[in-house]
Write a protein that holds these residues in place. Structure first.
Motif, PDB file in Angstrom:
ATOM      1  N   TRP A 463       0.992  -1.130  -0.171  1.00  0.00           N
ATOM      2  CA  TRP A 463       0.072  -0.021   0.113  1.00  0.00           C
ATOM      3  C   TRP A 463       0.810   1.233   0.074  1.00  0.00           C
ATOM      4  O   TRP A 463       0.429   2.373  -0.050  1.00  0.00           O
ATOM      5  CB  TRP A 463      -0.930   0.006   1.171  1.00  0.00           C
ATOM      6  N   LEU A 518      -1.073   1.547  10.018  1.00  0.00           N
ATOM      7  CA  LEU A 518      -1.142   0.481   9.081  1.00  0.00           C
ATOM      8  C   LEU A 518      -0.104  -0.228   9.153  1.00  0.00           C
ATOM      9  O   LEU A 518      -0.047  -1.863   8.995  1.00  0.00           O
ATOM     10  CB  LEU A 518      -1.455   0.828   7.574  1.00  0.00           C
ATOM     11  N   TYR A 530      -7.656   0.095   6.991  1.00  0.00           N
ATOM     12  CA  TYR A 530      -7.410   0.418   5.833  1.00  0.00           C
ATOM     13  C   TYR A 530      -8.466   1.032   4.978  1.00  0.00           C
ATOM     14  O   TYR A 530      -8.571   1.876   4.426  1.00  0.00           O
ATOM     15  CB  TYR A 530      -6.857  -0.858   5.024  1.00  0.00           C
TER      16      TYR A 530
END
Length: 977
Positions: A463, A518, A530
């Motif tokens: 991510w 995260l 998320y």
């Protein structure tokens, strides 16, 4: 009377005490007092040897009762001092004493002190040995420079320039010993071919070289010649080490049976003198340990194995190796036993395990055990923080850890992305890539003393905003300032991303400074947070983000993996949700070779793991796994691994703190393919998958049991309470928990078992665990070379090829295939040429029966699903992970997609190199001599095990046409082991 410190010797000073044995009392003096031995060599005067000789004489007469031993110690100490004093009075400034004069003095002091019976026994001992020496001299005389019936007389040039006749009697002895016990190996074939290459005036050292080269060219005809080659090489190594130690100019294999015991104390003292060996090794009972050395262990080496040890492992001074194989293993064993209560017994136990090849410690342990700086650990994992001090501190830590032979895994996810706001300068970040370039160059600069390459792997979560540029770090095009051509890279992939790939949904990229939690969240908690950040991004509450199609990013990940070999694909959630230590931290990355899964925390904990591997092939006896032997091996191996933690040198304090707190170790395996061959099982079969399951279940059971027993003896590791172990959740149980958390839609694993896990679970909860983590399957490239088996869990690369590494080039032929072909009368020069032509594959050779084609498929002929299924069965038993290379022939996007989805779907924690082979190969051709030019496949990716290579090795014309494996780190990364 002279004091203990008045006689010169190369040995360290040891102050005598009431409990000290005479052999431990070593005197020194300011003058250079030395002894001339019967063979003409000159060695330092050593009072301890006088004491040992007299002690043996006393024990022979008076026995070894407690009362006698006490009197003997006192008497021997006094008499030894008298002898030393006598020679020092004669030569106060030093000088030389002949060994006969020294022994005359021993007789004299024994008589003067009234010890007539002992003196008589000593005289008889001398006379008997004089007689034996005379007999040996007669034997030598009859074999000296007489012209050889077949080869006549050849003059050789000695190291000092003198010309002498080559002692053909000795050469024949060496060659015959090298071939003893080896089927279908012809000593005369080696000797006759080698002699053809010799000429009058040849250097003496070139005689051995000729023998070695001759024997190794015969390996492709009969694999057993690799053992003969190693034994011939040993003759050179013995001469080098023994001459340096002043013990002998040379020795045959059988002479080492008695000589090895003499070598050990001299070697230890010399190593201490040169500041290469830990002085504490001198406190062992060297006589007892010397007697335990087994010279037959030297017969186990392949040529590749022994040459690798010589080039990279043996201790040396001024480029002279003065360590021999059994001394090497004893040095490692002694280093690992230093803090044991009965260190002599444990050293012998550890030596027996190592020298038998049933188990092998990892390369850093072999390099450094028993030395002044025992950096024995294999792997270090770090998290890099999001500030300049922390980033460059982490790079400094990399340098210090790499300097002493550690492989590194760096978690870079916390570092903010390109374009992120920097409050201190009111500017924008350049992202993580420029710092990765610095880390890459640091790994190149610190090359572990020339022993092997410094190596590091950078991990980034999927991510992260910089993930797309991260994927391109290993490309050969683009801005070179944003490329890392030497550093490994790996994706750290959360389950949610894989679910989005399966469902063809969108994926959002963030900068970690805006979504800091995260990094530490896993499983359902990660998914919930998320998705909350995605809602905030849609609402405009997060400034820096980017939406992409998950499937497009996945395809780019696979495309870069095929094109450059990187980044590897590893899975965050299985590593964390099955971690026994999830109560005290988060696994943020794996290591250099993707088998270690330990917690890290920036500035507080650098995770450390100590590795070693069971040789599974050695535990297949009469066609089945010998579980009793396996249990015994593992019990000792886990103890050795646990000892590393307390003995290890830590270059960085945070690594010491982490290792002492959690005490993780990683017991793995090697020789899996050999174990299958010994059972006549094809890698491409359900039977192989079942054996992977069965063997790993037993390894897991015995490893956990061994750590539990150690906890009962030594205490549990400090963070045991609250761990999965403490809760009674073993690896097989954590697998079931992960299935529930991920959802059955996204995972398919086997959970069957055969052993009594309930009773072990109860024992662990009651007695605890000595180690937070116990198992990890490392690549074992180098130690598998040393032990002569297939590395790790790998299928056979090719059945005939040339392997290149730092030690040179070596013909490798599958001995199991040769044996089976010989049994059917199919092994001949035509078959050898066919194997070369087909790059080590038997599939297109019509003469090879179908059952052998199935059994001897090479790595690219085994469908990837078999590799993944076998790995899945192992993974259910392992508390860490496994270095899993994936081999894909005829690679395309669909095959890669299916294989890596399957890896995640089957519950794997990590994958390692992709060995992708394109569908086309270069055309084969012949030259006018009729020999075939071997050419590897073209179109292979950078991560492939097959590179175009047809250049012959000048010194090995017979092997010139054999396809080569790649060197060092591709496909055989030697950074971990």
């Amino acid at each position: 009377m002279q004091t203990e410190t008045e006689v010169n010797t190369s040995s360290p000073v040891t102050t005598p005490s009431e409990s000290a044995a005479p052999s431990q009392v070593i005197a020194t003096a300011p003058g250079k007092l030395r002894v001339i031995k019967r063979n003409g060599t000159v060695v330092p005067y050593d009072e301890s040897k006088i004491a040992v000789a007299m002690t043996k004489a006393f024990l022979a007469v008076e026995g070894g009762t407690a009362a006698a031993s006490s009197r003997i110690r006192e008497t021997v100490s006094s008499l030894s001092e008298q002898i030393t004093s006598t020679f020092m009075r004669r030569m106060p400034s030093g000088g030389t004493v002949h060994i006969e004069d020294l022994q005359d003095q021993v007789e004299l002091v024994l008589m003067r002190s009234g010890e007539h019976k002992v003196a008589r026994d000593y005289v008889l001992y001398r006379e008997e040995h004089a007689r034996l020496r005379a007999e040996r001299a007669e034997d030598v005389t009859t074999s000296e420079p007489q012209p050889d019936e077949k080869y006549g007389t050849i003059m050789v040039t000695m190291p000092d320039g003198r010309k002498e006749s080559l002692n053909m009697h000795r050469i024949r002895t060496v060659v015959q010993e090298a071939c003893e016990g080896l089927k279908e190996v012809d000593a005369e074939a080696i000797l006759s071919e080698a002699m053809r290459n010799l000429y009058d005036g040849v250097n003496l050292e070139d005689v051995n070289t000729s023998l070695v080269i001759t024997a190794r060219t015969l390996v492709e005809q009969e694999p057993n010649y690799t053992y003969a080659t190693a034994r011939l090489l040993l003759d050179k190594l013995r001469a080098e080490a023994l001459s340096f130690l002043g013990l002998a100019e040379q020795a045959t294999h059988h002479e080492m049976e008695s000589l090895y015991a003499d070598v050990l104390p001299v070697y230890i003292n010399k190593g201490i003198e040169l500041e290469l060996v830990d002085p504490e090794l001198a406190t062992f009972d060297l006589e007892r340990l010397g007697a335990a050395l087994n010279h037959h262990g030297d017969e186990q080496f392949t040529y590749l194995g022994l040459q690798t040890l010589y080039d990279r492992y043996f201790i040396h001074s001024d480029n002279v190796r003065f360590e021999l194989p059994q001394i090497f293993y004893m040095r490692v064993a002694m280093g690992l036993a230093l803090r044991e209560d009965d260190k002599n017994a444990r050293a012998i136990e550890f030596y027996n395990l190592l020298s038998s090849f049933d188990y092998m410690s990892s390369t850093p342990t072999l390099f450094n055990s028993g030395t002044l700086r025992p950096q024995l650990s294999s792997c270090y994992l770090t998290t890099v923080p999001d500030d300049l001090h922390g980033i460059y501190g982490a790079i400094q830590d990399n340098a210090m850890l790499s300097k002493f032979a550690g492989g590194l895994g760096n978690d870079w996810t916390p570092v903010r992305s390109l374009g992120a706001y920097i409050k201190g300068t009111n500017g924008k970040s350049q992202g993580v890539v420029p710092f990765l370039k610095v880390a890459n160059d640091t790994a190149v600069a610190v090359n572990q003393g020339g022993k092997r390459k410094g190596a590091v792997c950078a991990y980034l979560e999927t991510w992260h905003m910089d993930i797309e540029e991260f994927l391109e770090l290993r490309k050969n095009t683009g801005d070179d300032r944003r490329r890392t051509h030497d550093m490994n890279t790996a994706n750290w992939v959360p389950d949610l991303f894989m679910k989005r790939v399966f469902e063809d949904q969108q994926w959002t990229l963030f900068s970690p400074n805006e979504v800091p939690d995260l990094h530490d969240l896993v499983g359902p908690a990660f998914e919930a947070q998320y998705e909350e950040y995605e809602r905030k991004a849609d609402a405009g509450d997060i400034r820096l983000f980017k939406k992409v199609r998950a499937l497009d990013l996945w395809r780019k990940m696979l495309g870069m993996l095929f094109e450059t070999g990187h980044p590897w694909i590893t899975f965050k959630d299985p590593c964390n949700m099955r971690s026994p230590q999830q109560h005290v931290g988060v696994v943020h990355s794996s290591n250099l070779c993707t088998e270690i899964t330990l917690n890290t925390k920036a500035g507080e904990e650098i995770a450390v793991c100590n590795l070693g591997s069971v040789n599974l092939a050695q535990h297949v006896v009469e066609g089945k796994l010998d579980t009793d032997k396996l249990k015994k091996t593992i019990k000792t191996a886990v103890r050795m691994l646990d000892n590393v933690i307390d003995i290890n040198y830590y270059a960085v304090d945070t690594s010491r703190n982490s290792n002492a707190k959690h005490r993780p170790v990683g017991l793995g395996l090697m020789g899996f393919q050999d174990a299958l061959y010994r059972q006549k099982i094809s890698y491409s079969s359900n039977e192989a998958v079942a054996f992977a399951d069965y063997s790993m279940e037993h390894l897991s059971y015995y490893a956990i049991e061994a750590s539990c027993e150690l906890a009962k003896e030594r205490g549990s590791y400090s963070t045991f309470e609250g761990s999965l172990w403490h809760k009674g959740i073993l690896p097989i149980d954590s697998l079931e928990n992960m299935v529930k958390a991920r959802g059955e839609k996204y995972i398919e694993v086997d959970t069957s078992r055969t052993l009594d896990w309930d009773s072990l679970r109860s024992r662990v909860q009651k007695d605890g665990m000595r180690n937070s983590n116990v198992m990890a399957i490392a690549p074992t490239a180098t130690i598998a070379n040393i032990t002569g088996v297939s590395q790790s869990i790998e299928p056979t690369y090719q059945n005939l090829y040339v392997k290149s590494n730092l030690s040179g080039e070596f013909t490798v032929v599958n001995p199991y295939l040769v044996r089976d072909l010989k049994e059917r009368g199919l092994w001949d020069s035509v078959m050898v040429n066919d194997l070369k032509y087909y790059e080590g594959s038997v599939q297109q050779i019509d003469r090879v029966p179908a059952d052998l084609k199935e059994l001897y498929k090479n790595a690219f002929e085994v469908e990837p699903r078999w590799l993944v299924d076998a790995a899945s069965r192992r993974q259910k038993w392992i508390d860490q992970a496994q270095s899993l290379n994936l081999y894909i022939a005829g690679a395309n996007g669909k095959k890669l997609d299916i294989t890596y989805r399957m890896a995640w779907f089957r519950g794997l924690k990590t994958t390692y190199y992709l060995r992708a082979l394109a569908a086309t190969t270069t055309e084969k051709s012949t030259v006018n001599t009729g020999s075939l030019n071997a050419v590897s496949a073209s179109g292979a990716s950078n991560g492939s095990a097959a590179k175009a290579e047809s250049t012959p090795a000048p010194s090995e014309p017979v092997a010139a046409n054999v396809p080569k494996a790649c060197s060092l780190d591709d496909p055989d990364c030697e950074a971990c082991q």
